[in-house]
Write a protein that holds these residues in place. Structure first.
Motif, PDB file in Angstrom:
ATOM      1  N   GLU A  39     -43.557  -6.461 -22.851  1.00 20.75           N
ATOM      2  CA  GLU A  39     -43.554  -6.514 -24.435  1.00 20.75           C
ATOM      3  C   GLU A  39     -41.943  -5.856 -24.601  1.00 20.75           C
ATOM      4  OE1 GLU A  39     -46.274  -7.080 -26.710  1.00 20.75           O
ATOM      5  OE2 GLU A  39     -47.234  -7.752 -25.009  1.00 20.75           O
ATOM      6  N   GLY A  40     -41.002  -6.935 -25.239  1.00 19.53           N
ATOM      7  CA  GLY A  40     -40.016  -6.646 -25.731  1.00 19.53           C
ATOM      8  C   GLY A  40     -39.855  -6.539 -27.046  1.00 19.53           C
ATOM      9  N   PHE A  41     -38.703  -7.026 -27.604  1.00 22.43           N
ATOM     10  CA  PHE A  41     -38.331  -7.052 -29.073  1.00 22.43           C
ATOM     11  C   PHE A  41     -39.331  -7.960 -29.630  1.00 22.43           C
ATOM     12  CE2 PHE A  41     -36.296  -8.481 -32.757  1.00 22.43           C
ATOM     13  CZ  PHE A  41     -35.599  -7.314 -33.119  1.00 22.43           C
ATOM     14  N   THR A  42     -39.792  -7.219 -30.752  1.00 17.99           N
ATOM     15  CA  THR A  42     -40.924  -7.961 -31.650  1.00 17.99           C
ATOM     16  C   THR A  42     -40.356  -7.953 -33.190  1.00 17.99           C
ATOM     17  OG1 THR A  42     -42.856  -7.038 -30.169  1.00 17.99           O
ATOM     18  CG2 THR A  42     -42.953  -7.689 -32.664  1.00 17.99           C
ATOM     19  N   HIS A  43     -40.512  -9.182 -33.728  1.00 18.78           N
ATOM     20  CA  HIS A  43     -40.742  -9.467 -35.201  1.00 18.78           C
ATOM     21  C   HIS A  43     -41.697 -10.083 -35.684  1.00 18.78           C
ATOM     22  CE1 HIS A  43     -38.824 -11.620 -38.582  1.00 18.78           C
ATOM     23  NE2 HIS A  43     -38.265 -10.664 -38.776  1.00 18.78           N
ATOM     24  N   ALA A  44     -42.175  -9.578 -36.922  1.00 18.75           N
ATOM     25  CA  ALA A  44     -43.389 -10.209 -37.622  1.00 18.75           C
ATOM     26  C   ALA A  44     -42.797 -10.566 -38.899  1.00 18.75           C
ATOM     27  CB  ALA A  44     -44.533  -8.862 -37.800  1.00 18.75           C
ATOM     28  N   ARG A  45     -43.606 -11.370 -39.477  1.00 20.74           N
ATOM     29  CA  ARG A  45     -43.382 -11.865 -41.000  1.00 20.74           C
ATOM     30  C   ARG A  45     -44.856 -12.521 -41.205  1.00 20.74           C
ATOM     31  NH1 ARG A  45     -42.190 -17.842 -41.590  1.00 20.74           N
ATOM     32  NH2 ARG A  45     -42.656 -18.891 -39.564  1.00 20.74           N
ATOM     33  N   THR A  46     -44.853 -12.576 -42.645  1.00 24.20           N
ATOM     34  CA  THR A  46     -46.036 -13.090 -43.277  1.00 24.20           C
ATOM     35  C   THR A  46     -45.654 -14.418 -43.878  1.00 24.20           C
ATOM     36  OG1 THR A  46     -46.131 -11.857 -44.927  1.00 24.20           O
ATOM     37  CG2 THR A  46     -47.232 -11.109 -43.286  1.00 24.20           C
ATOM     38  N   VAL A  98     -40.553 -11.019 -27.554  1.00 18.24           N
ATOM     39  CA  VAL A  98     -39.886 -11.755 -26.145  1.00 18.24           C
ATOM     40  C   VAL A  98     -40.638 -10.737 -25.248  1.00 18.24           C
ATOM     41  CG1 VAL A  98     -37.637 -11.649 -24.864  1.00 18.24           C
ATOM     42  CG2 VAL A  98     -37.740 -11.664 -27.513  1.00 18.24           C
ATOM     43  N   VAL A  99     -41.070 -11.879 -24.227  1.00 20.96           N
ATOM     44  CA  VAL A  99     -41.980 -11.286 -23.256  1.00 20.96           C
ATOM     45  C   VAL A  99     -41.298 -11.478 -21.897  1.00 20.96           C
ATOM     46  CG1 VAL A  99     -44.217 -11.442 -24.658  1.00 20.96           C
ATOM     47  CG2 VAL A  99     -43.439 -13.626 -23.066  1.00 20.96           C
ATOM     48  N   ASP A 100     -40.233 -12.284 -21.660  1.00 28.05           N
ATOM     49  CA  ASP A 100     -39.501 -12.418 -20.622  1.00 28.05           C
ATOM     50  C   ASP A 100     -38.383 -12.849 -20.745  1.00 28.05           C
ATOM     51  OD1 ASP A 100     -39.388 -12.938 -17.659  1.00 28.05           O
ATOM     52  OD2 ASP A 100     -39.144 -14.824 -18.052  1.00 28.05           O
ATOM     53  N   PHE A 123     -35.207 -17.013 -22.113  1.00 34.38           N
ATOM     54  CA  PHE A 123     -36.046 -16.092 -22.675  1.00 34.38           C
ATOM     55  C   PHE A 123     -37.506 -16.676 -22.832  1.00 34.38           C
ATOM     56  CE2 PHE A 123     -33.463 -17.106 -26.122  1.00 34.38           C
ATOM     57  CZ  PHE A 123     -34.028 -16.976 -27.374  1.00 34.38           C
ATOM     58  N   ALA A 124     -38.579 -15.880 -23.083  1.00 26.62           N
ATOM     59  CA  ALA A 124     -39.737 -16.579 -23.328  1.00 26.62           C
ATOM     60  C   ALA A 124     -40.298 -15.486 -24.513  1.00 26.62           C
ATOM     61  CB  ALA A 124     -40.760 -16.638 -22.231  1.00 26.62           C
ATOM     62  N   VAL A 125     -41.063 -16.213 -25.557  1.00 28.84           N
ATOM     63  CA  VAL A 125     -41.573 -15.633 -26.639  1.00 28.84           C
ATOM     64  C   VAL A 125     -42.900 -15.938 -26.831  1.00 28.84           C
ATOM     65  CG1 VAL A 125     -41.245 -15.466 -29.082  1.00 28.84           C
ATOM     66  CG2 VAL A 125     -39.208 -15.950 -27.780  1.00 28.84           C
ATOM     67  N   ARG A 126     -43.772 -14.748 -27.091  1.00 26.84           N
ATOM     68  CA  ARG A 126     -45.283 -15.313 -27.393  1.00 26.84           C
ATOM     69  C   ARG A 126     -45.295 -15.190 -29.139  1.00 26.84           C
ATOM     70  NH1 ARG A 126     -47.846 -10.757 -25.256  1.00 26.84           N
ATOM     71  NH2 ARG A 126     -47.471  -9.609 -27.418  1.00 26.84           N
ATOM     72  N   HIS A 127     -46.092 -15.841 -29.346  1.00 21.28           N
ATOM     73  CA  HIS A 127     -46.228 -15.732 -30.801  1.00 21.28           C
ATOM     74  C   HIS A 127     -47.740 -15.620 -31.187  1.00 21.28           C
ATOM     75  CE1 HIS A 127     -42.357 -17.648 -31.911  1.00 21.28           C
ATOM     76  NE2 HIS A 127     -42.588 -18.400 -31.006  1.00 21.28           N
ATOM     77  N   ARG A 128     -48.234 -14.778 -31.756  1.00 22.76           N
ATOM     78  CA  ARG A 128     -49.461 -14.488 -32.192  1.00 22.76           C
ATOM     79  C   ARG A 128     -49.825 -14.603 -33.709  1.00 22.76           C
ATOM     80  NH1 ARG A 128     -52.871 -11.488 -28.931  1.00 22.76           N
ATOM     81  NH2 ARG A 128     -53.578 -10.333 -30.534  1.00 22.76           N
ATOM     82  N   LEU A 134     -27.857  -8.259 -25.254  1.00 20.28           N
ATOM     83  CA  LEU A 134     -28.926  -8.847 -25.908  1.00 20.28           C
ATOM     84  C   LEU A 134     -30.020  -8.770 -24.750  1.00 20.28           C
ATOM     85  CD1 LEU A 134     -29.830 -10.118 -28.562  1.00 20.28           C
ATOM     86  CD2 LEU A 134     -28.875 -12.297 -27.614  1.00 20.28           C
ATOM     87  N   VAL A 135     -29.650  -8.940 -23.650  1.00 18.40           N
ATOM     88  CA  VAL A 135     -30.803  -8.768 -22.866  1.00 18.40           C
ATOM     89  C   VAL A 135     -31.572  -7.396 -22.979  1.00 18.40           C
ATOM     90  CG1 VAL A 135     -31.276  -8.558 -20.243  1.00 18.40           C
ATOM     91  CG2 VAL A 135     -29.816 -10.396 -21.030  1.00 18.40           C
ATOM     92  N   ARG A 136     -30.754  -6.306 -22.968  1.00 19.04           N
ATOM     93  CA  ARG A 136     -31.645  -5.030 -23.268  1.00 19.04           C
ATOM     94  C   ARG A 136     -32.321  -5.305 -24.426  1.00 19.04           C
ATOM     95  NH1 ARG A 136     -26.342  -3.804 -21.308  1.00 19.04           N
ATOM     96  NH2 ARG A 136     -25.594  -2.943 -23.295  1.00 19.04           N
ATOM     97  N   ARG A 137     -31.471  -5.660 -25.430  1.00 17.54           N
ATOM     98  CA  ARG A 137     -32.406  -5.904 -26.794  1.00 17.54           C
ATOM     99  C   ARG A 137     -33.470  -6.718 -26.641  1.00 17.54           C
ATOM    100  NH1 ARG A 137     -32.892  -3.295 -31.610  1.00 17.54           N
ATOM    101  NH2 ARG A 137     -32.577  -4.634 -33.562  1.00 17.54           N
ATOM    102  N   PHE A 138     -33.550  -7.699 -26.323  1.00 17.07           N
ATOM    103  CA  PHE A 138     -34.851  -8.500 -25.902  1.00 17.07           C
ATOM    104  C   PHE A 138     -35.699  -7.704 -25.109  1.00 17.07           C
ATOM    105  CE2 PHE A 138     -32.961 -13.246 -26.256  1.00 17.07           C
ATOM    106  CZ  PHE A 138     -33.041 -12.818 -27.765  1.00 17.07           C
ATOM    107  N   ARG A 139     -35.293  -7.121 -24.247  1.00 18.96           N
ATOM    108  CA  ARG A 139     -36.378  -6.267 -23.504  1.00 18.96           C
ATOM    109  C   ARG A 139     -36.893  -5.105 -23.822  1.00 18.96           C
ATOM    110  NH1 ARG A 139     -33.183  -7.079 -17.356  1.00 18.96           N
ATOM    111  NH2 ARG A 139     -33.879  -9.227 -17.357  1.00 18.96           N
ATOM    112  N   GLY A 140     -36.523  -4.986 -25.173  1.00 17.41           N
ATOM    113  CA  GLY A 140     -36.786  -3.521 -25.869  1.00 17.41           C
ATOM    114  C   GLY A 140     -36.116  -2.357 -25.469  1.00 17.41           C
ATOM    115  N   GLU A 141     -35.214  -2.310 -24.739  1.00 19.83           N
ATOM    116  CA  GLU A 141     -34.529  -1.082 -24.221  1.00 19.83           C
ATOM    117  C   GLU A 141     -33.616  -0.430 -25.160  1.00 19.83           C
ATOM    118  OE1 GLU A 141     -32.404  -2.523 -20.592  1.00 19.83           O
ATOM    119  OE2 GLU A 141     -34.409  -3.189 -19.968  1.00 19.83           O
TER     120      GLU A 141
END
Length: 144
Positions: free
Chosen positions: A4-11, A87-89, A95-100, A137-144
């Motif tokens: 579970e890395g960087f997350t962004h949500a929108r409606t 961002v999940v990887d 990089f891989a992104v999971r969208h829910r 940016l790698v660190r940001r994507f990884r949520g560090e």
């Protein structure tokens, strides 16, 4: 295994033009939603609009190389949906992104994308070539 890395949500509210004649979102439209959500995720992660990100990092783009989705519950005209993109990887140059996609709080669609950080090819600047994602940016994507 996903991280579970960087997350962004929108409606957004489903519009009639995104639906089939029965008023249900036409499945390919979800991939448009995901593409747009990845662009917004990158804008949030870099603090730059897409054009600024491309210029800042000397990119030609972040092309899609793999995608997929599971459709669990329909979404209809007028529904207010939330898309949570994470961002999940993060690899050297992809990089891989999971969208829910949540509809009334329930998971309606789960999608996944893999993108490549694509710079200019050294032998032909009109062609793309995978490039290393900058370490900050790698660190940001990884949520560090």
């Amino acid at each position: 295994m996903d991280h579970e890395g960087f997350t962004h949500a929108r409606t957004l509210t489903v519009e009639w033009g995104q639906c089939d004649p029965a008023g249900i979102v036409f499945n390919p439209r979800f991939f448009d939603f995901f593409d747009w959500s990845t662009a917004l995720l990158c804008e949030a992660a870099t603090g730059l609009p897409k054009a600024g990100m491309l210029a800042r990092y000397d990119l030609l783009g972040i092309p899609l190389v793999e995608t997929g989705a599971r459709f669990l519950k329909p979404s209809r005209y007028g529904d207010r949906i939330e898309i949570v993109s994470t961002v999940v990887d993060t690899g050297r140059s992809s990089f891989a992104v999971r969208h829910r996609l949540l509809n009334a709080g329930a998971l309606a669609v789960e999608g996944r994308e893999r993108r490549v950080w694509a710079g200019r090819h050294p032998d032909d600047p009109t062609r793309m070539k995978a490039a290393p994602i900058p370490e900050d940016l790698v660190r940001r994507f990884r949520g560090e």
